[in-house]
Design a protein around this motif. Structure first.
Motif, mmCIF file in Angstrom:
data_model
loop_
_atom_site.group_PDB
_atom_site.id
_atom_site.type_symbol
_atom_site.label_atom_id
_atom_site.label_comp_id
_atom_site.label_asym_id
_atom_site.label_seq_id
_atom_site.Cartn_x
_atom_site.Cartn_y
_atom_site.Cartn_z
ATOM 1 N N MET A 100 -18.336 -1.221 11.622
ATOM 2 C CA MET A 100 -18.144 -0.429 10.434
ATOM 3 C C MET A 100 -16.925 0.494 10.582
ATOM 4 N N LEU A 101 -16.871 1.184 11.700
ATOM 5 C CA LEU A 101 -15.753 2.068 11.962
ATOM 6 C C LEU A 101 -14.459 1.262 12.095
ATOM 7 N N GLN A 102 -14.542 0.106 12.688
ATOM 8 C CA GLN A 102 -13.392 -0.778 12.843
ATOM 9 C C GLN A 102 -12.883 -1.235 11.477
ATOM 10 N N ASP A 103 -13.778 -1.553 10.546
ATOM 11 C CA ASP A 103 -13.390 -1.951 9.185
ATOM 12 C C ASP A 103 -12.666 -0.820 8.468
ATOM 13 N N LEU A 104 -13.177 0.387 8.628
ATOM 14 C CA LEU A 104 -12.524 1.537 7.991
ATOM 15 C C LEU A 104 -11.123 1.755 8.555
ATOM 16 N N GLU A 105 -10.992 1.599 9.869
ATOM 17 C CA GLU A 105 -9.680 1.754 10.488
ATOM 18 C C GLU A 105 -8.722 0.674 10.002
ATOM 19 N N ASN A 106 -9.218 -0.552 9.853
ATOM 20 C CA ASN A 106 -8.389 -1.639 9.324
ATOM 21 C C ASN A 106 -7.943 -1.353 7.899
ATOM 22 N N HIS A 107 -8.869 -0.891 7.086
ATOM 23 C CA HIS A 107 -8.538 -0.557 5.686
ATOM 24 C C HIS A 107 -7.523 0.592 5.645
ATOM 25 N N PHE A 108 -7.760 1.582 6.493
ATOM 26 C CA PHE A 108 -6.829 2.704 6.539
ATOM 27 C C PHE A 108 -5.444 2.241 6.985
ATOM 28 N N SER A 109 -5.410 1.357 7.964
ATOM 29 C CA SER A 109 -4.140 0.824 8.459
ATOM 30 C C SER A 109 -3.432 0.024 7.368
ATOM 31 N N GLU A 110 -4.173 -0.775 6.626
ATOM 32 C CA GLU A 110 -3.581 -1.539 5.521
ATOM 33 C C GLU A 110 -3.073 -0.618 4.432
ATOM 34 N N LEU A 111 -3.833 0.413 4.104
ATOM 35 C CA LEU A 111 -3.388 1.380 3.097
ATOM 36 C C LEU A 111 -2.113 2.099 3.551
ATOM 37 N N GLU A 112 -2.074 2.447 4.828
ATOM 38 C CA GLU A 112 -0.899 3.122 5.361
ATOM 39 C C GLU A 112 0.331 2.218 5.268
ATOM 40 N N LYS A 113 0.159 0.932 5.578
ATOM 41 C CA LYS A 113 1.265 -0.020 5.468
ATOM 42 C C LYS A 113 1.725 -0.142 4.024
ATOM 43 N N LYS A 114 0.769 -0.206 3.098
ATOM 44 C CA LYS A 114 1.118 -0.320 1.675
ATOM 45 C C LYS A 114 1.843 0.930 1.193
ATOM 46 N N ILE A 115 1.395 2.079 1.656
ATOM 47 C CA ILE A 115 2.043 3.331 1.253
ATOM 48 C C ILE A 115 3.466 3.379 1.786
ATOM 49 N N LEU A 116 3.653 2.979 3.032
ATOM 50 C CA LEU A 116 5.003 2.952 3.599
ATOM 51 C C LEU A 116 5.899 1.972 2.848
ATOM 52 N N LEU A 117 5.335 0.819 2.471
ATOM 53 C CA LEU A 117 6.102 -0.159 1.699
ATOM 54 C C LEU A 117 6.476 0.400 0.329
ATOM 55 N N LEU A 118 5.510 1.084 -0.301
ATOM 56 C CA LEU A 118 5.800 1.701 -1.604
ATOM 57 C C LEU A 118 6.872 2.775 -1.481
ATOM 58 N N GLN A 119 6.825 3.569 -0.428
ATOM 59 C CA GLN A 119 7.844 4.596 -0.218
ATOM 60 C C GLN A 119 9.218 3.957 -0.027
ATOM 61 N N LYS A 120 9.256 2.882 0.750
ATOM 62 C CA LYS A 120 10.518 2.180 0.977
ATOM 63 C C LYS A 120 11.055 1.607 -0.336
ATOM 64 N N ASN A 121 10.176 0.983 -1.119
ATOM 65 C CA ASN A 121 10.587 0.426 -2.422
ATOM 66 C C ASN A 121 11.062 1.527 -3.357
ATOM 67 N N TYR A 122 10.352 2.652 -3.355
ATOM 68 C CA TYR A 122 10.735 3.772 -4.209
ATOM 69 C C TYR A 122 12.123 4.278 -3.819
ATOM 70 N N LYS A 123 12.365 4.412 -2.518
ATOM 71 C CA LYS A 123 13.670 4.893 -2.054
ATOM 72 C C LYS A 123 14.769 3.924 -2.462
ATOM 73 N N ASN A 124 14.511 2.624 -2.304
ATOM 74 C CA ASN A 124 15.504 1.621 -2.707
ATOM 75 C C ASN A 124 15.784 1.682 -4.205
ATOM 76 N N LEU A 125 14.715 1.818 -4.978
ATOM 77 C CA LEU A 125 14.891 1.904 -6.436
ATOM 78 C C LEU A 125 15.630 3.178 -6.832
ATOM 79 N N ALA A 126 15.348 4.271 -6.164
ATOM 80 C CA ALA A 126 16.043 5.528 -6.469
ATOM 81 C C ALA A 126 17.534 5.400 -6.157
ATOM 82 N N GLU A 127 17.871 4.753 -5.041
ATOM 83 C CA GLU A 127 19.282 4.541 -4.699
ATOM 84 C C GLU A 127 19.952 3.635 -5.720
ATOM 85 N N LYS A 128 19.265 2.575 -6.116
ATOM 86 C CA LYS A 128 19.806 1.643 -7.110
ATOM 87 C C LYS A 128 20.026 2.364 -8.446
#
Length: 100
Positions: free
Chosen positions: A1-29
Motif C-alpha cells: 500500500m505504501l509502495q503504491d502511494l510512493e509510485n503514484h507520488f513519483s508519477e505525479l512528480e514526474k508529470k508536474i516536472l514535465l508540465l513545468q518544462k512544457n510551460y517554460k517552453n511555451l512561455a519562451e515561445k
C-alpha cells in the motif's frame, strides 16, 4: 500500500516536472512570437508610410503632368481646380457668416 502511494507520488512528480518544462517552453515561445509580432508591426507601419508617400508622389506627378499640358491628365487638373475653387468658396462663406 505504501509502495503504491510512493509510485503514484513519483508519477505525479514526474508529470508536474514535465508540465513545468512544457510551460517554460511555451512561455519562451510566446515571448519570441510576441517580439516577432512587434518587429513585423514596425515593418508594416514603415511600409504603410512609404506607400502613402509614394501615393502622394504619384498624385503630384499626375498633377504636374496635367499642369504641363499633358492631355491625358486634363480631367485630373480640372477636378483639382474645381476642388480648390470649392474650398475657397467655403472659406469665403465662413468668413461672411462670421461677420468679417
Amino acid at each position: 500500500m505504501l509502495q503504491d502511494l510512493e509510485n503514484h507520488f513519483s508519477e505525479l512528480e514526474k508529470k508536474i516536472l514535465l508540465l513545468q518544462k512544457n510551460y517554460k517552453n511555451l512561455a519562451e515561445k510566446f515571448s519570441e512570437l510576441n517580439q516577432e509580432h512587434e518587429e513585423l508591426k514596425k515593418k508594416y507601419d514603415e511600409e504603410r508610410k512609404k506607400s502613402q508617400v509614394l501615393a502622394e508622389e504619384q498624385k503630384n506627378i499626375k498633377l504636374y503632368s496635367a499642369i504641363s499640358g499633358n492631355p491625358e491628365h486634363n480631367r485630373l487638373m480640372k477636378n483639382h481646380i474645381n476642388r480648390l475653387v470649392k474650398e475657397v468658396d467655403f472659406c469665403i462663406a465662413q468668413l461672411q457668416n462670421s461677420g468679417l
